[in-house]
Design an enzyme around this catalytic site. Structure first.
Site, PDB file in Angstrom:
ATOM      1  N   PHE A 529      19.143  59.714 -11.293  1.00 45.83           N
ATOM      2  CA  PHE A 529      17.728  59.374 -11.368  1.00 45.83           C
ATOM      3  C   PHE A 529      16.835  60.550 -11.709  1.00 45.83           C
ATOM      4  O   PHE A 529      15.640  60.374 -11.885  1.00 45.83           O
ATOM      5  CB  PHE A 529      17.262  58.778 -10.042  1.00 45.83           C
ATOM      6  CG  PHE A 529      17.908  57.463  -9.737  1.00 45.83           C
ATOM      7  CD1 PHE A 529      17.586  56.338 -10.473  1.00 45.83           C
ATOM      8  CD2 PHE A 529      18.851  57.353  -8.723  1.00 45.83           C
ATOM      9  CE1 PHE A 529      18.177  55.113 -10.205  1.00 45.83           C
ATOM     10  CE2 PHE A 529      19.446  56.132  -8.450  1.00 45.83           C
ATOM     11  CZ  PHE A 529      19.107  55.016  -9.195  1.00 45.83           C
ATOM     12  N   SER A 530      17.395  61.769 -11.718  1.00 45.42           N
ATOM     13  CA  SER A 530      16.492  62.898 -11.876  1.00 45.42           C
ATOM     14  C   SER A 530      17.070  64.016 -12.722  1.00 45.42           C
ATOM     15  O   SER A 530      18.287  64.100 -12.915  1.00 45.42           O
ATOM     16  CB  SER A 530      16.095  63.432 -10.503  1.00 45.42           C
ATOM     17  OG  SER A 530      17.192  63.428  -9.635  1.00 45.42           O
ATOM     18  N   LYS A 546      11.893  69.074 -10.211  1.00 51.92           N
ATOM     19  CA  LYS A 546      12.720  67.885 -10.426  1.00 51.92           C
ATOM     20  C   LYS A 546      11.871  66.784 -11.028  1.00 51.92           C
ATOM     21  O   LYS A 546      10.835  66.416 -10.498  1.00 51.92           O
ATOM     22  CB  LYS A 546      13.297  67.422  -9.096  1.00 51.92           C
ATOM     23  CG  LYS A 546      14.147  66.192  -9.245  1.00 51.92           C
ATOM     24  CD  LYS A 546      14.995  65.941  -8.033  1.00 51.92           C
ATOM     25  CE  LYS A 546      14.207  65.227  -6.961  1.00 51.92           C
ATOM     26  NZ  LYS A 546      15.067  64.906  -5.819  1.00 51.92           N
ATOM     27  N   ASP A 646      21.582  57.932  -2.461  1.00 46.60           N
ATOM     28  CA  ASP A 646      22.748  58.391  -3.206  1.00 46.60           C
ATOM     29  C   ASP A 646      23.160  59.716  -2.573  1.00 46.60           C
ATOM     30  O   ASP A 646      22.440  60.694  -2.693  1.00 46.60           O
ATOM     31  CB  ASP A 646      22.337  58.569  -4.675  1.00 46.60           C
ATOM     32  CG  ASP A 646      23.514  58.962  -5.553  1.00 46.60           C
ATOM     33  OD1 ASP A 646      24.658  58.964  -5.074  1.00 46.60           O
ATOM     34  OD2 ASP A 646      23.278  59.287  -6.737  1.00 46.60           O
TER      35      ASP A 646
END
Ligand SMILES: *[C@@H]1O[C@H](CO)[C@@H](O)[C@H](O)[C@H]1NC(C)=O
Ligand SMILES: *[C@@H]1O[C@H](CO)[C@@H](O)[C@H](O)[C@H]1NC(C)=O
Ligand SMILES: *[C@@H]1O[C@H](CO)[C@@H](O)[C@H](O)[C@H]1NC(C)=O
Ligand SMILES: *[C@@H]1O[C@H](CO)[C@@H](O)[C@H](O)[C@H]1NC(C)=O
Ligand SMILES: *[C@@H]1O[C@H](CO)[C@@H](O)[C@H](O)[C@H]1NC(C)=O
Ligand SMILES: *[C@@H]1O[C@H](CO)[C@@H](O)[C@H](O)[C@H]1NC(C)=O
Ligand SMILES: *[C@@H]1O[C@H](CO)[C@@H](O)[C@H](O)[C@H]1NC(C)=O
Ligand SMILES: *[C@@H]1O[C@H](CO)[C@@H](O)[C@H](O)[C@H]1NC(C)=O
Ligand SMILES: *[C@@H]1O[C@H](CO)[C@@H](O)[C@H](O)[C@H]1NC(C)=O
Ligand SMILES: *[C@@H]1O[C@H](CO)[C@@H](O)[C@H](O)[C@H]1NC(C)=O
Ligand SMILES: *[C@@H]1O[C@H](CO)[C@@H](O)[C@H](O)[C@H]1NC(C)=O
Ligand SMILES: *[C@@H]1O[C@H](CO)[C@@H](O)[C@H](O)[C@H]1NC(C)=O
Length: 794
Positions: A529-530, A546, A646
């Site tokens: 996601f990043s 981030k 996660d």
């Protein structure tokens, strides 16, 4: 009223009373509930006095119904089969169904008594826990159906089934049988269905099987078979299903298969077949799967034109040439991806009114997309990606009201995105990245209400990014990079400090940071996601910045305001083993979070990279304790626990080889897994770290985090990644930790050999890890106890 008058009156009202079970069977049945040894038996004489009306019981010979003909104890929770010798006294029994229980063995009593019931036709022991070799079925002369699938039976099969002279259907699928494919299966010419998939059979497909002339189904898929298909297979003239997928079979596909008039489905995918696809192979077939082989040559010109044909999968072969022009209007699915096919997409596709899936990706197709494709009204998936397709995106595609997936990426499409495309009301995935598309993004794009993934990356798109994109509530992934798009002026870049620390407050320079994230050279890490950038501030100090892409689409928090509130809460946390945001910048499509720099990168890269030797046991133990400390802190947060969406070794950052930090703590707050199309496991977590229960729940839990942490411990102990060669580390360890003398073999020998003390500590930590990866969430310890156990292991 006289007694006889009363009785006849009674019988008129209750005709069922006439139907009484013979007394000997009645007494057997009344005794059975006690013998089943289960806590709540569905069979209860106090609730229903007539056993013929009990669940799973069928009595025969109406109108008297004097005997039991079938018993089903499906899903009764049985763990012992001792009661069967009693059941076998019911000599009228024709069918016995014990499927879906917890039986580990079949009692001798069963074989001795039930074998004598000549009328017994059906036996179902599927989905139990049977272990050991296949028992010999003596007598059982009337048995027609034997189902032992989904157990753990092992060993070879020789003559155990040879006496089943009436056997029509045999199912031994999903066991652990070894040796060669059995050939003594009752009487040839009687057997009709042979289901042997998902075992460990090896060797060749025996020619002896061809003597079983009445076979309608052969399923040998998911075994370890080698050699070629016997050419005489074409003589099995009643075969309807021939399934050979996922073996190591070689040689050519025999042409004789095309002689089997009854054949409906032929699957030989995931083998090593070579040579050409035989002419005529689809003459009678409905479903053909030859994908993942080494088939070469051209696609025979008659292959797609046969009138019964519905599904064809030839993907991942070495086929060349063009797609045959003649195609059957019965086709539903056509997959030819990852071959060496060329030429243009045939316009004859237009007549395929039933076509739902068209997958031609990763070939060398050229020419343009035929506008006629818009007439394939049933199309729901169109994948033409990775070809050499030119021309424009036909506006006619807008007619495909059922289209859910459109993948046209990595071609040479030009022109503009036609606004008609935005009429595709079912579209979930739109990927037209890596083409030459120009012009603006149509502002009506927000009509695509079902869109979850949109990738327009690397085209020549110009103009403003439509503000209406914000209305696409289901969007999980949006990629507009590599174009000349302009972010509309509602856009102000404003930096916000979260940290109270004066040094950070004076170091952080937002303009410098935004310069750093503009350049891909500063990317240090990309996760699901990043993207992490390294930003060097004017003071010389480095920070992580981030980037979370397309924040408010991916995220459940509808507004920047709510996201900012969450960040304020996270920014106030303080723990040396947690990466806590120090500052942030929000833009319309991204959120940028600032963190202290972790010089050593991720645990994953260190542990599984070239520097792994640097990580001695002392460091590994320190990392284990540090991560546990961080997680125990997050789970124990007083306001509400902070969970990790996660958690894997890829989001454990190392400031030094002994100082880990848990990263990505904000994801759980901002991503809404329920917006994902699949189960939670498709959003939450990385493969190998996902606890089994996430497959069917939509909730991230503390116990789920403990599981993922357990996997990280196992990585530290074994030096192996969470998944290797398709096997999950946790499952591998659980399997091997059953035996005490195996434990040493689990450990990373390079580390455990260094000292006896290290080895003993590792064994102690292994116990903790095994508890953490328990299959049942309830069995896993809480993070606080995990931490205590780890500290005790010192
Ligand atoms: C007897 O058999 C008939 C037909 O199979 C069925 O309808 C009836 O419910 C049965 N009666 C009992 C008591 O099992
Ligand atoms: C009955 O069930 C219990 C627990 O379910 C088990 O421990 C016991 O061995 C069983 N008895 C027999 C005779 O199978
Ligand atoms: C056993 O019972 C289950 C559940 O009713 C059923 O699905 C299955 O087909 C039965 N087995 C046989 C061989 O009839
Ligand atoms: C076993 O195979 C037979 C024949 O193909 C099939 O009818 C049956 O449903 C299978 N059993 C299970 C549990 O899938
Ligand atoms: C083979 O199957 C046919 C029906 O397809 C049947 O009539 C014949 O009896 C079967 N052969 C044997 C030996 O059972
Ligand atoms: C399958 O066969 C191959 C070669 O014949 C062998 O190397 C491999 O170990 C076998 N796999 C299993 C699970 O038996
Ligand atoms: C299949 O083709 C691939 C690539 O062309 C080759 O590496 C492999 O050895 C082939 N396998 C067989 C069984 O021919
Ligand atoms: C494309 O096809 C080739 C040849 O079959 C194959 O080796 C490659 O893995 C495929 N690429 C993708 C992304 O599937
Ligand atoms: C397709 O590839 C073959 C070689 O496999 C080549 O001879 C032919 O010219 C190609 N056709 C097109 C249209 O590119
Ligand atoms: C289209 O698909 C549906 C099911 O999705 C099917 O019932 C129908 O027959 C198919 N064909 C046409 C022409 O609509
Ligand atoms: C695409 O077409 C170009 C020129 O027409 C050719 O040079 C190139 O090899 C083709 N690429 C593929 C993957 O077929
Ligand atoms: C879109 O295509 C790009 C380039 O092939 C690929 O990286 C990306 O994963 C694709 N996304 C989707 C959702 O298909």
């Amino acid at each position: 009223m006289s007694l006889s008058l009363f009785l006849s009156f009674f019988f008129l009202l209750h005709p069922l009373v006439l139907a009484q079970l013979a007394e000997n069977q009645r007494s057997i049945m009344l005794n059975l509930p006690h013998l089943l040894n289960i806590s709540s038996s569905p069979w209860d004489v106090t609730k229903e006095p007539n056993p013929c009306l009990w669940q799973g019981v069928t009595c025969g010979d109406p109108p008297k119904n004097s005997s039991i003909i079938s018993l089903s104890l499906y899903g009764f929770g049985l763990s012992s089969s001792d009661f069967l010798s009693e059941v076998c006294r019911i000599d009228s029994l024709r069918s016995l169904n014990l499927s879906n229980n917890n039986l580990e063995s079949i009692s001798d009593g069963f074989f001795n008594s039930c074998g004598g019931i000549d009328g017994l036709k059906v036996l179902d022991f599927s989905s139990n826990r049977l272990v050991g070799p296949l028992p010999a079925f003596r007598n059982f002369v009337g048995l027609e159906v034997l189902d032992l699938s989904f157990n753990n039976l092992n060993g070879e099969i020789n003559s155990q089934l040879s006496q089943l002279v009436s056997l029509k259907s045999l199912n031994l699928s999903a066991n652990r049988f070894i040796g060669s494919v059995p050939t003594q299966l009752g009487k040839p010419s009687v057997l009709e269905q042979l289901q042997l998939s998902k075992n460990l059979f090896h060797g060749k497909i025996p020619v002896e099987l061809l003597a079983y002339m009445n076979l309608t189904l052969i399923d040998l898929s998911d075994n370890n078979l080698t050699g070629s298909i016997p050419v005489a297979i074409g003589s099995l003239s009643k075969l309807r299903f021939l399934l050979l997928s996922h073996n190591g079979l070689t040689g050519e596909i025999p042409k004789s298969i095309s002689n089997i008039i009854t054949l409906q489905r032929f699957a030989a995918n995931q083998n090593n077949f070579v040579g050409e696809v035989p002419v005529g192979i689809t003459r009678y077939i409905k479903i053909l799967d030859l994908s993942y082989n080494n088939l070469s040559g051209l696609i025979p010109s008659d292959l797609l034109s046969q009138s019964s044909l519905q599904h064809v999968d030839l993907s991942y072969n070495l086929l060349k040439g063009t797609i045959p022009e003649r195609m059957s209007s019965s086709l539903v699915r056509l997959r030819l991806g990852s071959n060496f096919l060329n030429g243009s997409i045939p316009t004859t596709l237009t007549k395929l009114q039933n076509l739902a899936y068209l997958e031609l990706e990763n070939n060398s197709f050229s020419g343009s997309i035929p506008p006629e494709l818009g007439a394939c009204q049933n199309l729901s998936l169109l994948n033409l990606a990775q070809n050499n397709i030119t021309g424009t995106l036909p506006a006619e595609l807008g007619h495909l009201t059922k289209l859910q997936v459109m993948k046209l990426q990595q071609n040479k499409l030009g022109g503009q995105i036609p606004p008609e495309i935005t009429q595709l009301q079912s579209l979930g995935i739109l990927n037209i990245s890596w083409n030459h598309l120009g012009g603006p993004i149509p502002s009506s794009i927000s009509n695509l209400k079902k869109l979850t993934n949109m990738n327009l990356q690397s085209n020549n798109l110009v103009g403003f990014i439509p503000v209406s994109l914000g209305d696409l509530n289901l969007l999980l992934e949006l990629n507009l990079g590599g174009n000349n798009l302009i972010i509309p002026p509602p856009q102000v870049i404003q930096g916000n400090l979260l940290t109270a620390n004066g040094i950070h407050r004076s170091n952080i320079d937002f303009n410098k940071a935004m310069e750093a994230v503009a350049s891909t050279e500063n990317i240090v890490l990309k996760t699901r996601f990043s993207t992490y950038y390294k930003a060097i501030m004017p003071s010389g100090t480095s920070y992580f910045v981030k980037k979370l892409s397309w924040s408010d689409k991916l995220f459940q928090l509808g507004s920047h305001d709510k996201f900012e509130q969450e960040l304020q809460v996270l920014g106030r946390l303080s723990n040396s083993n947690v990466m806590i945001p120090l500052a942030y910048v929000l833009t319309v499509d991204s959120a940028y979070l600032f963190y202290e720099y972790a010089a050593k990168g991720t645990l994953y890269d260190i542990l599984h990279g070239s520097a792994k030797d640097a990580l001695d046991w002392a460091s590994r133990y320190s990392i284990a304790v540090g991560v546990a400390q961080g997680l125990a802190f997050l789970h124990g947060c007083t306001s509400s626990p902070i969970l990790l969406l996660d958690l894997s070794s890829k989001n454990i950052m190392l400031r030094s080889l002994k100082e880990p930090q848990v990263a990505d703590i904000e994801l759980y707050k901002v991503i809404d897994p329920s917006k994902s199309t699949g189960s939670l496991s498709t959003v939450a977590g990385s493969v190998g770290y996902i606890p089994p229960e996430y497959a069917y729940t939509m909730r991230v839990t503390m116990a789920g985090n403990v599981y993922s942490f357990g996997v990280i411990l196992l990585e530290l102990l074994t030096g192996k990644p969470a998944v290797s060669e398709g096997t999950e580390l946790a499952k591998w360890v659980l399997r091997n930790s059953m035996q005490q003398n195996n434990l040493d073999r689990i450990l990373d020998f390079n580390i455990s050999k260094t000292s006896l003390a290290a080895r003993n500590q590792m064994l102690a930590v292994l116990k903790v890890a095994v508890a953490c990866v328990s299959a049942s969430p309830e069995a896993r310890p809480k993070m606080k106890s995990v931490l205590r156990m780890l500290l005790n292991a010192r």
